[in-house]
Design an enzyme around this catalytic site. Structure first.
Site, PDB file in Angstrom:
ATOM      1  N   VAL A  33       0.849  -1.179   0.000  1.00 33.70           N
ATOM      2  CA  VAL A  33       0.000   0.000   0.000  1.00 33.70           C
ATOM      3  C   VAL A  33       0.886   1.231   0.000  1.00 33.70           C
ATOM      4  CG1 VAL A  33      -0.187   0.163   2.518  1.00 33.70           C
ATOM      5  CG2 VAL A  33      -1.989   1.111   1.086  1.00 33.70           C
ATOM      6  N   SER A  34       0.482   2.233  -0.784  1.00 31.81           N
ATOM      7  CA  SER A  34       1.140   3.535  -0.721  1.00 31.81           C
ATOM      8  C   SER A  34       0.212   4.481   0.020  1.00 31.81           C
ATOM      9  CB  SER A  34       1.434   4.068  -2.127  1.00 31.81           C
ATOM     10  OG  SER A  34       0.235   4.321  -2.820  1.00 31.81           O
ATOM     11  N   THR A  35       0.732   5.585   0.474  1.00 34.34           N
ATOM     12  CA  THR A  35      -0.062   6.506   1.295  1.00 34.34           C
ATOM     13  C   THR A  35      -1.308   6.983   0.562  1.00 34.34           C
ATOM     14  OG1 THR A  35       1.950   7.230   2.391  1.00 34.34           O
ATOM     15  CG2 THR A  35       0.026   8.621   2.649  1.00 34.34           C
ATOM     16  N   GLU A  41      -2.908   5.609  -2.005  1.00 36.07           N
ATOM     17  CA  GLU A  41      -3.861   4.527  -2.243  1.00 36.07           C
ATOM     18  C   GLU A  41      -4.632   4.185  -0.983  1.00 36.07           C
ATOM     19  OE1 GLU A  41      -1.124   1.699  -3.683  1.00 36.07           O
ATOM     20  OE2 GLU A  41      -1.471   2.142  -5.791  1.00 36.07           O
ATOM     21  N   GLN A  42      -3.944   4.218   0.147  1.00 34.38           N
ATOM     22  CA  GLN A  42      -4.588   3.861   1.411  1.00 34.38           C
ATOM     23  C   GLN A  42      -5.704   4.841   1.732  1.00 34.38           C
ATOM     24  OE1 GLN A  42      -1.895   2.959   4.572  1.00 34.38           O
ATOM     25  NE2 GLN A  42      -3.355   3.414   6.160  1.00 34.38           N
TER      26      GLN A  42
END
Length: 477
Positions: A9-11, A13-14
């Protein structure tokens, strides 16, 4: 089926798309239950892009393929694993080599068939095309701006402010930059400089405490002599410099002197590099080859106090050598006399290989990496069984990942560094010889660090005069 779950997960996307670690974990666990699979391992990369394979947990998973830990790699979506078609192709080859299946919980892919592999490749190709097409436009624009001497980052470096597309000197900070370079040339270490700046409450650009690495970054940055560098940390294969792109704060000669001094100090212990003993670490006993160490003494005669420095052979302490103590001023006198009487016209430049053994340090780092691996496995097991919270798991993972990245960076520097020593010319020695009496102790120390690799010394009489000391040989860089 033993399944290994990979979560990324990237920031953004989260927050925006609901791909949080917890959400992916719940959906993947439900999928595994529906298939009758057992999840035996979790691999979680947080806040990282899928544009390449430089992800700690992904590397750990790939490193476990030959250990018979799992039979299948399960992801929530294909783009959780990778957005690069080339990386995907390589991973599929690795999976096939070790008879490992690959499954997406939300997409119908089966890498055991040719059709399944085709679908996987097509989807990954589209994802990569979209990313690279956007990235190329941005990268090309930024690179062109950099070649024109324009500043492309959002934050200016310490000593400068942003003025439109360019940098301009911040006079208050520039004054500290000049002082920082001077402090290093005066013999202070990066660590001591950082402490001094913090004690004086001098704020850094980000209002953080000064650290040794912060000071070192400034001392090594050619920006301060007017040369801007681009792709210094990433895309190093496209690295380039633009000379005279920004107004300089430090003149080029002083900057180059500091670089040479830093190279030399790498071969000296920190205490020795900044001590007043100019022959420490380079002075050798002509009788046994042992190193010479400095010592000081104070004698009170009447109302006067007399301070003196001398050198002794390290092997004498254990009875391995009989070299008497050598007065520092006698040795310095003979050193200057040696240079004065030498025929410098026949002087041949020499270079040293500059390499030192770091085997013990490498071993310690490798042991620490092994410890990180063991702790990570325990935490993942505890997290999978809900014995620790998502927040605690993420915090511990980040701490270990940061430490692991730091260790690997230092290992790469140790293993790949080839120290380049400065060469000394006859003209330089001649100028130093003529100005020796006017040099300060710090300047003399700098000359020794930059110029002399080894000096072999003996004491031939018990007389208290310079002639009792003999210099057998001097090896210059």
């Amino acid at each position: 089926m033993r399944a290994a779950v990979y979560i990324r997960v990237s920031t953004n996307e989260q927050v925006q798309e609901g791909y949080s670690i917890k959400a992916q974990k719940m959906k993947l666990e439900a999928y595994a239950v529906s298939q009758g699979w057992d999840i035996v391992q979790y691999y979680v990369d947080e806040g990282l892009s899928a544009k390449d394979m430089e992800r700690a947990e992904l590397k750990r998973m790939l490193g476990s393929l030959d250990k018979d830990v799992f039979d299948c790699v399960l992801v929530y979506r294909l783009d959780r694993l990778t957005r690069s078609v080339l990386d995907l192709y390589e991973m599929i080859k690795l999976f096939e080599k070790h008879a490992i299946k690959f499954k997406s919980a939300t997409e119908v892919y089966d890498t055991t068939t040719a059709t399944g592999r085709l679908f996987v490749t097509l989807i990954a190709s589209l994802a990569q095309w979209e990313r690279e097409n956007t990235g190329e436009r941005i990268s090309f624009g930024m690179e062109q701006k950099a070649r024109e001497g324009k500043w492309v980052n959002n934050r200016p470096p310490y000593g400068y402010d942003i003025a439109g597309d360019y940098l301009e000197v911040n006079q208050r900070e520039a004054k500290m930059i000049r002082e920082l370079f001077d402090l290093y040339l005066e013999g202070k270490s990066m660590h001591k400089i950082a402490i001094e700046l913090n004690e004086r409450n001098i704020a850094s650009k980000r209002k953080a405490l000064w650290q040794q690495g912060t000071v070192g970054y400034i001392l090594k940055n050619p920006l301060y002599k007017g040369t801007m560098r681009y792709n210094y940390r990433k895309n190093k294969e496209n690295y380039f410099e633009v000379e005279d792109a920004v107004p300089p704060i430090i003149d080029k000669d002083k900057f180059d002197t500091v670089q040479n001094l830093m190279q030399k100090r790498k071969t000296f212990p920190a205490k020795s590099a900044t001590s007043t003993y100019m022959f420490s670490q380079i002075g050798k006993c002509a009788r046994c080859g042992g190193g010479l160490v400095g010592k000081s003494s104070t004698v009170i005669r009447g109302e006067k106090e007399y301070y003196s420095q001398s050198y002794r052979c390290t092997k004498r302490t254990f009875g391995g050598c009989d070299l008497p103590s050598i007065a520092s001023n006698y040795l310095e006198s003979q050193f200057h006399k040696y240079l004065t009487s030498w025929d410098l016209s026949s002087f041949d430049d020499q270079t040293g290989d500059g390499q030192s053994s770091n085997t013990l340090l490498i071993e310690e780092y490798e042991k620490e990496l092994a410890g990180i691996e063991k702790r990570r496995a325990k935490w993942q097991y505890a997290w999978a069984n809900e014995n620790i919270s998502d927040e605690d798991f993420q915090k511990r993972s980040k701490e270990e990942l940061d430490r692991e990245s730091q260790i690997r960076l230092e290992l790469n520097e140790i293993r790949g560094a080839e120290q380049k020593e400065p060469t000394i010319s006859a003209e330089y020695l001649k100028s130093i010889t003529s100005a020796w009496s006017k040099l300060s102790s710090v300047e003399k120390k700098q000359f020794m660090q930059l110029s002399v690799k080894e000096i072999k010394v003996d004491k031939i009489t018990k007389e208290r005069n310079p002639e009792s000391v003999v210099i057998k040989s001097i090896t210059f860089y």
